[in-house]
Design an enzyme around this catalytic site. Structure first.
Site, PDB file in Angstrom:
ATOM      1  CE  LYS A   1       0.700  -0.461   7.647  1.00  0.00           C
ATOM      2  NZ  LYS A   1       1.910  -1.899   7.793  1.00  0.00           N
TER       3      LYS A   1
ATOM      4  CG  ASP B   1      -0.477  -5.069   8.979  1.00  0.00           C
ATOM      5  OD1 ASP B   1      -0.547  -6.150   8.664  1.00  0.00           O
ATOM      6  OD2 ASP B   1       0.738  -4.138   9.277  1.00  0.00           O
TER       7      ASP B   1
ATOM      8  CB  THR C   1      -0.537  -0.256   1.180  1.00  0.00           C
ATOM      9  OG1 THR C   1      -0.103  -0.048   2.383  1.00  0.00           O
ATOM     10  CG2 THR C   1      -1.945  -1.173   1.026  1.00  0.00           C
TER      11      THR C   1
ATOM     12  CB  THR D   1      13.388  -1.714   2.631  1.00  0.00           C
ATOM     13  OG1 THR D   1      13.061  -0.616   3.688  1.00  0.00           O
ATOM     14  CG2 THR D   1      15.062  -1.878   2.260  1.00  0.00           C
TER      15      THR D   1
END
Lengths: 507, 507
Positions: A289, A257, A199, A204
């Site tokens: 989050k 999540d 999302t 990384t």
């Protein structure tokens, strides 16, 4: 029933049966069949689709994701029969009904996830049930161990093995590109597996892919880490905790999540690479989050307790996540910023300080630095050029060009500067809107797409001064992002009009 | 992007893009695209799968279920673009978080269900969320109305219109084959849409299909009902409350029947056919869907209150559901039993009495019979041969042979008699095991498969006397069922050994 294989180049799971054969086996569209490769004994369950023409009677079409597991050649005769209902479904139902899953039940579910015995819908039911009826820490431990056991594991000859993880939600969080080389340069080992953005605007792995290959097997990860002390690879290619990728895929539509799955997913990956020293970055902020320090501390305690159950030392860093880290969002832009810092730049401070803090914690936990001196040691490794030297070794061993310079990386050729509509202080930056904007511009698939921030929260800007620049590889995506930017207003400047209400609405 | 259509004969939803085109549009496997038919303006969202070979660049493969909505010919040039994220997903997330859905939110979800804009996994999330966080009666009403609005509706010129429904779970529940002709013979109208078995051994539609066609449009249902007073058709072909079929499909793996969805599904179908007098059969029993009278009464109150909100008169009959209705389980066996009763047989009592009771309630509710005399009127209609006469008209108008006799229907040629292993009373019959057994034997797809019961609960049997006969159309299915029967022991006789524990386990 004995059928002959016909490979179908369709990137999907399942098999395509002729309707006559489907009836003969006694299955309908959406039912499961068991397919066995007689040459290697591999047996998988596959969902049935039917046709009257594309596969002839006596032939079974096998979609490519399913054949990645079976390795069947065209024309091979295989046994196909109706598959039983997986026991997992009863355990998922149990979780829907508020029950507590045992270790064995959890392992059964995760085995079925990994072997594709559950449909996406069935896995979604497990995730939604665990989201609404949260897993307790016993269940999270079972899930973590199940994820580890159903994938490959790395066993290093010696410890400590360091790892870090950020739970995400903050754009521009490229700190692994600094932390990994610093830790490896200190003499510690850090086999960092990372994710691609689901999302976000760039995971990384998406960033590292700008510089080198990121798809390696678990044993390659081990060998490379033994050699140069660290790697930055894509976890999805390693077959480490493979259940996680499928879980994340099903969570994507709802942008959730699920807490238990998240804890297990993070810790399973760390456990499976053999890490015993783990630093976890928990960004706190309104548009990330985890919204509050209280929630952050609660999550930190869960990570730490789960770590204890798994014999891993875990420390969590609650970090400032209200605004992006550094000034760049999107793969190439972030890589340029990271390389500049490794090359000696002393800006942007938010990015450098966060990276040094997290590296410092790991250095202290491993005993390389005494309490309170880790960040300074990290700074020293960075300033003396040891980090860039190590990073070049990592790039080289992963098949990239070790002599790459920040100036070699060119962002998307289409760009647009957004200027401040008024004078005043920057009072808000909305992470979610910035991510949406970068994604609209094409990030992470178009690695040159993204956002460069010229002013951050608290800065005084004059009217007409640049706030940020949008970059894209394709002009239509840039135009779409410009349009979206007008609507989203990801950066607010004091005194900026939020909306203009015409006088007719006065009465 | 403009692409040329290639129809793919694969019974599935979605489109198959060449990888180059997918990248050009900016979508990955599993993403949604919007596909528009330029000739009729129909626009649908479709999920993407990719290939390098099966569809060439410039071509879009369209799977058959998706093209049933679009009606695209090969070679048609269509516009394909990335589809937005449906707002439904946010509403489903709201339900996952324990929120209450508004009328508009519910309608949006159901519209997306009907237009295939949600994946099976996304729909599953909605069902699981509503299963764990139950819909309140406002939400159930919204859901009912949304299901009605998104499908076809029948408006009869005059009322009353009668309907009946059984919430299921009891094998052999063939009562519609008696109730519908009795009601229609009384002069009332009863446009009965019914289901095929999902988890059962035979839905009413599967049974009726032994005698006549069951796939008709809503307007054909109306015309036939106007003519002969009643029909027994498959609801899935009518496009009445079409959302329901997709919901049931997703519930299937977990064998759940989420309460809110069930209430809405039943009442939406009754509302959409214009029924204003509805009798609902709620079987109560240990091995059925509703275990206790208390739960049954609660569900009955909800049906009745929902009916009031929709201006429908609803009565519920709590029926004995611990054992099968009648002696037959499976399409052909049940049809034989029903025809025999219509032809004049006075056995089996459980089947006849239940049918007369339910028909009687409807006769009383409609004013055809005064309170307390409905069952007698139903009995009279049956005994005088008016029901069989009416049933023949119904069979004929649905394209079957009106002169069919019970002796014309032949069950599966492979059969096996299970004898009692001991003498004593039949003390238990397990509905779920009986259903499993009938399905293993091939029911409902193999219409001749099923079970004929020779002894029911409470009967005294001697050792070696037949308990039941298994029927199958295919020998291998019969063998599988025989094996399964040994394990399941669906009928227990007093004194029968349940298991034998060897002496070595004594210590």
């Amino acid at each position: 029933m004995k059928l002959n294989v016909k490979n179908l180049d369709i990137a999907s799971r399942g098999v395509l049966l002729n309707r006559v054969d489907a009836r003969g086996i006694g299955v309908l569209d959406g039912d499961r069949v068991q397919v066995i490769n007689p040459n290697n004994g591999v047996s998988v369950a596959a969902f049935v689709e039917t046709t009257s023409t594309i596969t002839q009677q006596g032939t079974i079409g096998v979609y490519s994701f399913t054949n990645e597991r079976l390795h069947l050649d065209d024309g091979t005769g295989i046994e196909v029969r109706e598959a039983g209902r997986p026991a997992s479904l009863d355990f998922i139902k149990k979780k829907m009904d508020g029950g507590k899953l045992t270790k064995e039940e959890t392992l059964t579910i995760i085995k079925d996830v990994v072997s594709d015995d559950l449909s996406g819908a069935e896995l979604t039911a497990f995730i939604v049930a665990s989201y609404i009826n949260p897993l307790d820490l016993d269940e999270v431990e079972h899930l973590t161990r199940a994820m580890v056991e159903t994938g490959e594991q790395i066993k290093f000859a010696s410890r400590p093995i360091v790892d870090k993880h950020s739970i995400g939600g903050v754009p521009g969080n490229k700190i692994s590109l600094l932390v990994v080389p610093i830790i490896a340069a200190s003499g510690l080992k850090i086999p960092k597996t990372s994710s691609r953005a689901i999302t976000g605007a760039g995971g990384t792995a998406d960033l590292m892919e700008v510089l080198a290959k990121v798809e390696f097997s678990a044993s390659e990860v081990q060998k490379m880490t033994e050699k140069v002390g660290g790697v930055i690879v894509w976890g999805g290619a390693t077959n480490i905790a493979p259940a996680d990728d499928r879980i994340i895929l099903q969570e994507y539509p709802f942008k959730i999540d699920a807490r238990g799955q998240m804890l297990a997913s993070v810790m399973a990956k760390k456990f499976a690479v053999g890490a015993n020293i783990v630093v976890i970055d928990i960004p706190i902020g309104q548009h990330t989050k985890i919204a509050t320090m209280q929630d952050g501390r609660k999550l930190a305690r869960e990570f730490i307790e789960l770590g204890e159950r798994l014999n891993m030392k875990v420390e969590c860093a609650l970090t400032y996540g209200d605004i992006p880290v550094g000034r760049s969002i999107g793969p190439k832009l972030e890589v340029i910023e990271a390389l500049r810092v490794l090359e000696g730049a002393t800006e942007p401070n938010s990015f450098i300080q966060k990276s040094l803090s997290l590296a410092g914690i790991a250095l202290e936990m491993s005993g390389k630095a005494s309490r309170g001196t880790g960040a300074a040691m990290a700074q020293d490794i960075l300033t003396k050029g040891k980090a860039i030297e190590k990073f070049r070794q990592i790039i080289e061993i992963q098949g990239g060009d070790p002599n790459v310079k920040s100036s070699d990386i060119i962002p998307g050729e289409h760009n647009f500067v957004v200027n401040s509509p008024s004078s005043g202080y920057v009072i808000e930056m909305n992470n979610r809107s910035l991510i949406t904007l970068a994604r609209t511009a094409g990030a992470p698939q178009d690695s040159g797409a993204g956002i460069l921030l010229h002013a951050k929260k608290g800065k005084l800007v004059k009217v007409g001064e640049p706030l940020f620049t949008l970059f894209a590889e394709r002009n239509w995506r840039l135009q779409k992002a410009i349009e979206e930017g007008r609507r989203l207003m990801p950066i607010l400047v004091e005194g900026m009009l939020l909306d203009r209400v015409p006088s007719s609405s006065e009465f």
